[in-house]
Design an enzyme around this catalytic site. Structure first.
Site, short mmCIF file in Angstrom:
data_model
loop_
_atom_site.label_atom_id
_atom_site.label_comp_id
_atom_site.label_asym_id
_atom_site.label_seq_id
_atom_site.Cartn_x
_atom_site.Cartn_y
_atom_site.Cartn_z
N ARG A 135 10.75 -0.14 -45.85
CA ARG A 135 11.39 1.00 -46.51
C ARG A 135 10.92 2.29 -45.84
NH1 ARG A 135 8.91 2.88 -50.49
NH2 ARG A 135 8.59 0.97 -51.66
N TYR B 36 35.81 15.05 -49.02
CA TYR B 36 35.83 13.64 -49.38
C TYR B 36 35.63 13.51 -50.90
CZ TYR B 36 34.23 8.83 -49.75
OH TYR B 36 34.08 7.53 -50.13
N ASP C 92 29.23 18.28 -43.02
CA ASP C 92 29.58 16.86 -42.97
C ASP C 92 30.43 16.69 -41.71
OD1 ASP C 92 30.82 14.36 -43.19
OD2 ASP C 92 31.00 14.49 -45.37
N LYS D 222 32.03 5.41 -40.43
CA LYS D 222 33.31 5.80 -39.84
C LYS D 222 33.24 5.76 -38.30
CE LYS D 222 34.05 6.37 -44.23
NZ LYS D 222 33.98 7.65 -44.92
C1 LIG Z 1 33.40 8.16 -46.16
C2 LIG Z 1 32.93 9.57 -46.20
C3 LIG Z 1 31.75 9.92 -46.87
C4 LIG Z 1 30.94 8.92 -47.67
O1 LIG Z 1 30.33 7.97 -46.87
P1 LIG Z 1 30.00 6.45 -47.34
O2 LIG Z 1 29.44 5.83 -46.13
O3 LIG Z 1 31.30 5.85 -47.79
O4 LIG Z 1 29.04 6.57 -48.48
C5 LIG Z 1 31.33 11.22 -46.79
N1 LIG Z 1 32.04 12.17 -46.12
C6 LIG Z 1 33.19 11.87 -45.50
C7 LIG Z 1 33.94 12.95 -44.78
C8 LIG Z 1 33.69 10.57 -45.51
O5 LIG Z 1 34.83 10.29 -44.89
#
Ligand SMILES: *Cc1c(COP(=O)(O)O)cnc(C)c1O
Length: 379
Positions: A49, A102, A175, A200
């Site tokens: 961890r 998101y 982000d 992603k």
């Molecule tokens: C998918 C996504 C998230 C969240 O991420 P997870 O891996 O699904 O928890 C945050 N920001 C954006 C822009 C996303 O497309």
């Protein structure tokens, strides 16, 4: 001498294994590490961890490709966001969040962190004057930005946002999931932190869920690492390995995502069933100039509004052959979805509600003519 992006993506944090010469960092599928006498740690590893060598390789690579001092890898994008926010904010603090983001990020602010005592105000984050006015009315600890945004592909000027946030004593978080560090590097433009859903584009193959925080200063990074260990939503060794493998091909994949998306946006812009195409690469897009200045290219995400309304948008999503009807994005395969009923259902009834006639495409790296033919028959 610093290496170029493509080189860092393949080598940063990934020296061949000193013991065996293995070229690829092994999956250290272990929870704990033998100590040579009490407290005698080999290379600092104590419990997975706190740290694991496969995760360390990923974290070092993430820091290098975003130009940060330290990267931290989490079990998901939302776990990364939650850990960052609870490290840099205290109950009673206030944050500015975008009017397009998101859906899960919005839900984290509105339904989870609100109960922890973190209040938020929604602003159009691409409108610097609106952000400045909001900050003058009520100081905020954090300005949260997504650019391009999910799912409306809005663009914000990162440098102007950083200057505005800093002048008001706030931190800027970007982000960077939609752009990826290959297309855009927010820390170099003044942002304090970058967050990712590595699920992603960084992972890139729709086979792993993960998240990351990359910090610009070592002291705060140390505090985030403390919280990461104390709350525990870490990326596991196999997930870290898959993400590292994905990152190696990020540059070539993104080039193809961008080229395919540009062609599809152009086709949709001429199509009679389409009322509006949302893609920063089109010169008609409101954020085109800003995107051109701060991004290498315009990304693989394209949204459009169906001219015949919600039912037609939903029906289109069900008629594609190559575009798979699914949530998520950023993989090699093309995906189609209806944000209002799928990824952004949690924003219904809020300031972040999305238009019901909206369709979102994650354009993959298949042959662009095949993708265009598929969309034409579906429309
Ligand atoms: C998918 C996504 C998230 C969240 O991420 P997870 O891996 O699904 O928890 C945050 N920001 C954006 C822009 C996303 O497309």
């Amino acid at each position: 001498m610093t290496d170029a992006f493509e080189t860092l993506a393949i080598h940063a944090g990934q020296e061949p294994d000193p013991l065996t010469g293995a070229v690829v960092p092994p999956i250290y599928q272990t929870s704990t590490y033998k100590q040579d006498g009490v407290g005698g740690l080999r290379s600092g590893y104590e419990y997975s961890r706190s740290a694991n060598p496969t995760r360390t390789a990923l974290e070092d690579c993430l820091a290098a490709i975003e130009g940060g001092v330290r990267g931290l890898a989490f079990a998901s994008g939302l776990a990364a966001e939650d850990c960052l926010l609870r490290t840099v904010c205290r109950p009673g603090d206030h944050v500015l969040i975008p009017d397009d983001a998101y859906g899960g990020t919005y839900r984290l602010f509105a339904r989870v962190l609100a109960d922890w005592g973190l209040s938020h105000a929604v602003v159009p984050i691409g409108d610097i004057t609106a952000v400045r006015e909001r900050l003058a009315t009520r100081p905020a600890r954090v300005v949260w930005a997504e650019t391009p945004t999910n799912p409306l592909l809005g663009v914000a000027d990162i440098r102007a946002l950083a200057d505005t946030a800093h002048a008001a004593g706030a931190l800027l978080v970007v982000d960077n999931t939609f752009a990826s560090p290959y297309l855009q590097q927010p820390l170099a433009l003044g942002a304090d932190f970058v967050v990712h859903s590595t699920t992603k584009y960084l992972g890139g193959h729709s086979d792993v869920v993960g998240g990351a925080v990359i910090a610009a200063d070592a002291q705060t990074a140390e505090r985030i690492a403390y919280h990461q260990n104390a709350t525990g939503a870490v990326a596991g060794p196999f997930d870290s390995w898959l993400t590292l493998r994905g990152i190696k091909t990020l540059a070539v994949r993104m080039d193809r995502h961008c080229a395919n998306a540009m062609r599809i946006a152009g086709m949709l812009a001429e199509h009679l069933a389409v009322a509006e195409v949302l893609y920063p690469g089109l010169p008609t897009h409101a954020g085109h100039k800003t995107a051109a200045a701060q991004m290498r290219a315009f990304g693989g995400m394209v949204s459009f509004r169906h001219a015949a309304g919600e039912q037609a948008a939903v029906a289109t999503c069900g008629r594609t052959r190559l575009f798979t009807l699914a949530e998520s994005l950023g993989g090699v395969e093309s995906l189609i979805e209806h944000p209002g009923r799928m990824t952004h259902a949690s924003a219904a009834g809020s300031a972040l509600e999305v238009p019901p006639d909206l369709v979102r495409l994650s354009v993959g790296i298949e042959d662009p003519d095949d993708l265009i033919a598929d969309l034409r028959q579906a429309l």
